[in-house]
Every structure is written in C-alpha cells, then in structure tokens.
Design an enzyme around this catalytic site. Structure first.
Site, PDB file in Angstrom:
ATOM      1  CB  SER A   1      -2.396  -4.970  -5.023  1.00 40.92           C
ATOM      2  OG  SER A   1      -1.996  -3.997  -5.968  1.00 40.92           O
TER       3      SER A   1
ATOM      4  CB  CYS B   1      -3.520   7.764  -0.017  1.00 42.26           C
ATOM      5  SG  CYS B   1      -4.823   8.925  -0.455  1.00 42.26           S
TER       6      CYS B   1
ATOM      7  CD  GLU C   1      -0.025  11.630   0.433  1.00 44.76           C
ATOM      8  OE1 GLU C   1      -0.067  11.068   1.528  1.00 44.76           O
ATOM      9  OE2 GLU C   1      -1.000  11.674  -0.345  1.00 44.76           O
ATOM     10  N   GLY C   2       0.772  10.455  -2.760  1.00 45.12           N
ATOM     11  CA  GLY C   2       0.325  10.983  -4.057  1.00 45.12           C
ATOM     12  C   GLY C   2       1.138  10.457  -5.216  1.00 45.12           C
TER      13      GLY C   2
ATOM     14  CB  CYS D   1      -8.493   7.796  -3.865  1.00 48.98           C
ATOM     15  SG  CYS D   1      -7.943   8.317  -2.241  1.00 48.98           S
TER      16      CYS D   1
ATOM     17  CG  HIS E   1      -1.886   1.107   1.302  1.00 51.62           C
ATOM     18  ND1 HIS E   1      -3.186   0.955   0.859  1.00 51.62           N
ATOM     19  CD2 HIS E   1      -1.796   2.391   1.732  1.00 51.62           C
ATOM     20  CE1 HIS E   1      -3.840   2.092   1.028  1.00 51.62           C
ATOM     21  NE2 HIS E   1      -3.018   2.983   1.558  1.00 51.62           N
TER      22      HIS E   1
ATOM     23  CG  ASP F   1       2.813   6.020 -10.456  1.00 50.50           C
ATOM     24  OD1 ASP F   1       3.724   6.057  -9.620  1.00 50.50           O
ATOM     25  OD2 ASP F   1       1.782   5.340 -10.324  1.00 50.50           O
TER      26      ASP F   1
ATOM     27  NE  ARG G   1       2.113   4.839  -7.198  1.00 47.70           N
ATOM     28  CZ  ARG G   1       0.920   4.284  -7.265  1.00 47.70           C
ATOM     29  NH1 ARG G   1       0.362   3.806  -6.176  1.00 47.70           N
ATOM     30  NH2 ARG G   1       0.278   4.190  -8.417  1.00 47.70           N
TER      31      ARG G   1
HETATM   32 ZN   LIG Z   1      -5.835   7.820  -2.123  1.00 40.67          ZN
END
Ligand SMILES: [Zn+2]
Length: 416
Positions: free
Chosen positions: A351, A245, A287-288, A256, A242, A327, A329
């Site tokens: 997921s 957020c 985050e985000g 979301c 995860h 993105d 990440r």
């Molecule tokens: Zn979120």
C-alpha cells in the site's frame, strides 16, 4: 386509527430496559464475562445492542419479511456453519481499545455462547470463516511468465489459488469508536441518529446500550498459506488493505490503480505464502473513498469537464467540491481487522497510502517495508490519481512532482 398489525413497539421506551438482556463487558478476556451481542429481533427483550445483523443487508431482510417470504421468528440453523480454521483468541482480543468495530468472538458464538443459545437466546455469528479457490487472469499470467510457480498446494495444479477467507460484519462499541475519533460519545450518538434520518432512536434514548450494529458494508479477509502463520511474528507476512472500487476491481475501469494494485497484492501475498510465510488481503466495503459510487461518478464528470481538463493538480479539489471532503474512509477503524487476526508486524505492506500506514502503525503494529505499485501496472488514465496521491504524501520512491508538473499530468476527456 392505528391497527394492531401496524403498531410499532419502540425499544426506546424506558419500560423496555429488560431484565433478560445480558450485559456486554467489552474487552473482557473471558467470553463468558464479555457476554454475547444479541441484536436479533426474534425476542426484543433479549436485545442488548442497537441495530441488527448483516449490515446494509438488514434492509433486504426487512423487505423479505414485508413481502411475506421470511417469517420474523426465523432463527438460523447453525449446524456445520462453524469456522473452517480457528482464529484467535489473541492478546489483542482482551484489549478493549484494540478492536472497537468488530466483535472478536463473532465467529465462535456457537461454541463460546453455547449455554446462552441453548437457553433460548438468538445469538448470531457476525464473522464467518470458509475456504475457496480463486482463478484470476492476472495470476494465470504471473504463472505463465514465471513470476509465480504451481506448488500444488497454495497454487493448485490448474493455476487456482487455495484461500481461506473470513467475512466480518461491523459491530461498533460506541465508547471505543468515540475514543478512536476523539469525540464525546453522546455527541457521536446524536449525530449518528440525526444523519441516518433518525433510524435508531435508541442511540438517543438508551445510553445504557453501548453496542451498535451499523447498516454499513462488511470486510473480507483473504488468507494465503497457513492462517496460523499470519499471527506468528517469526513468519514473514505480506499484506494489503484494500478499499472497494467496484468499477476497477470488477469491471476493469482504467481511471484508477485499484485492480492492478489489488492483483499485485494477491501475487505478492501468494509468493510470501509459498516461501513459508503468509499473505493477506483485507478488503473493505468503502466504495469511492466511502463517499459512494454516485458521488464518485459525479466527481469523474466534474474532473473531466473542468476548464483545462482532468489534471493531477486538481484531483483532490474536485472531490471536495462535490462531497465536501476528500475522503470519508476513516482509516482509524481499519486496523481492527488486523488485530482480530492477531497481527503484530507486517513484513511487506502492499500500500502507498500514508493514512493506512499511519493508522496501522498507530495501532501498535510494526511495518517493516512498504511496497509501491510497479510503474508498469499503472493505466495511462490513472496517472492523474497516482501523481496527485504521491504529491499528497502517499509513499513513493519516485520524485514527487511540484504544482506546475502536476498540471501537466492530464487524464482523458469524457468523449475520448
Ligand atoms: Zn479505483
């Protein structure tokens, strides 16, 4: 005039390649051969890494020192701080390519590097393992509705969940990071130096230093059931990876699916543990989509103010307009935490992200089943995100909408 107290000694000077600095042989099976990561500032001649401890919190430590609250010489007293359970070592710890963003020995420095500690080296843990109880309204509701039961051990008599949790600070082995992204190590070091405003000159001047402790957030692992079952391939493992957020996870924002999916993951992880297997949530501070919360809120405004209103058809495009990419990440590094846990197969992956799934499988971990978020847990305003992601390749058992249908999936306006 430079005063003595404001003089800064850079360890980037060629004369600063100290003989006392211990070598790091990344991936060596024996920790004595691997050597400790020494990134503290209490004795600069011992440093064998770039950057310093605690990720982004190193800046607060600097503030505490500047304010006079913390003496720069302070060394942690590690009495009784050792992990509450032993994790590893696993085969993955001995493979230099399996983990490039975590120090596998980070939890056990006080034991495996005891001689060096006693010899005066300031070696600090980059991983800590503790126990906690969790009380969550969604789990209380799951118990009330009969989906989970109080077993007295994993779910305690008051409805709280017993959990073992580990905090992992980032420790980057730069040749391995470069290899993971298929870029030249020298190019990676130069861009890291430039894009942090020249924060770490050693990236450029000390190519002999291969380890960087970057000023970024940590990762937290929540383990349900017997932690030994996580790495036991004969036991069923339910796992969710995860990405943070804050707006949804903590504050319940309904744009979301983050908190509902996280809570579903916890419920499934607990169930797996109660059935004799294990459950795991791995929580990454990204985050985000690792764009940060300011960028995220700018994107929310751009989405909701665009001509025609917020729409699944333009969900990713609006992010790219603001951030330059959809993105950041980089799931390529995400499986490292799973390899630290010794995971070789995941029975149920909670997921829908194709990027996460592909990174996990690509790192050599088998995934037997992918579990999408139940429809009833998706907030109305989050349908935009959900349909856009499914159209972009996220795992789903539903029919994927075409562009016309995506344009019909609308979010709330800013004033609604
Ligand atoms: Zn979120």
């Amino acid at each position: 005039m430079t005063t003595a107290s404001s003089h800064v000694g850079l360890t980037s000077h060629p004369g600063s390649i100290f003989k006392e600095a211990l070598p790091i042989r990344w991936g060596a099976a024996d920790p004595a051969l691997r050597g400790p990561v020494v990134a503290t500032m209490t004795n600069r001649s011992h440093r064998n890494a770039i950057g310093t401890h605690s990720g982004s919190y190193s800046v607060y430590r600097a503030l505490a020192t500047a304010a006079g609250d913390l003496t720069p010489e302070h060394r942690p007293d590690l009495t009784n701080t050792n992990p509450v359970v032993d994790i590893g070592p696993f085969d993955s710890w001995k493979d230099p390519s399996k983990m490039v963003s975590i120090d596998p020995w980070g939890a056990s420095v006080a034991t495996v590097f005891r001689d060096h500690l006693e010899g005066g080296y300031d070696i600090r843990p980059t991983i800590a393992v503790t126990k906690a109880h969790m009380l969550m309204p969604e789990i209380t509701e799951a118990i009330a509705k009969g989906r989970l039961h109080i077993d007295g051990k994993i779910i305690r008599p008051q409805g709280d969940i017993a959990v073992t949790k580990a905090a992992l600070d980032p420790v980057w082995y730069l040749p391995g990071i470069a290899a993971r992204f298929g870029v030249d190590e020298g190019d990676l070091r130069r861009v890291l130096f430039e894009e942090t405003g020249g924060m770490f000159p050693e990236l450029i001047t000390r190519p002999d230093l291969k380890v960087l402790l970057p000023p970024i957030g940590s990762t937290t692992v929540y383990m349900f059931g017997d932690p030994r079952a996580i790495s036991d391939p004969s036991k069923k493992l339910t796992l969710r990876v995860h990405d943070e957020c804050n707006g949804s996870d903590v504050f319940g924002s309904d744009i979301c699916t983050c908190r509902p999916y996280l809570c579903h993951g916890i419920e499934e992880a607990v169930r797996s543990a109660q059935e004799g297997g294990a459950g795991c949530i791995v929580y990454y501070r990204k985050e985000g989509r690792a764009l940060g919360e300011v960028t995220k809120f700018l994107v929310y405004n751009a989405r909701k103010r665009q001509a025609g209103g917020d729409s699944a058809a333009t969900y990713f495009h609006r992010t790219e307009c603001v951030a330059g990419v959809q993105d950041m990440r980089f799931q390529e590094l995400m499986p490292d935490a799973l390899h630290w846990l010794g995971i070789t197969k995941i029975d149920r992956l909670i997921s829908m992200s194709d990027m996460k799934h592909d990174a996990i499988v690509g790192s050599g971990i088998r995934v037997l089943e992918r579990v999408p978020i139940p429809d009833g847990l998706i907030p109305k305003d989050a349908q935009v995100e959900m349909e856009a992601k499914k159209a972009a390749g996220y795992f789903t058992t539903d029919e994927v909408k075409g562009n016309d249908a995506l344009q019909q999936v609308k979010g709330r306006g800013l004033d609604e």
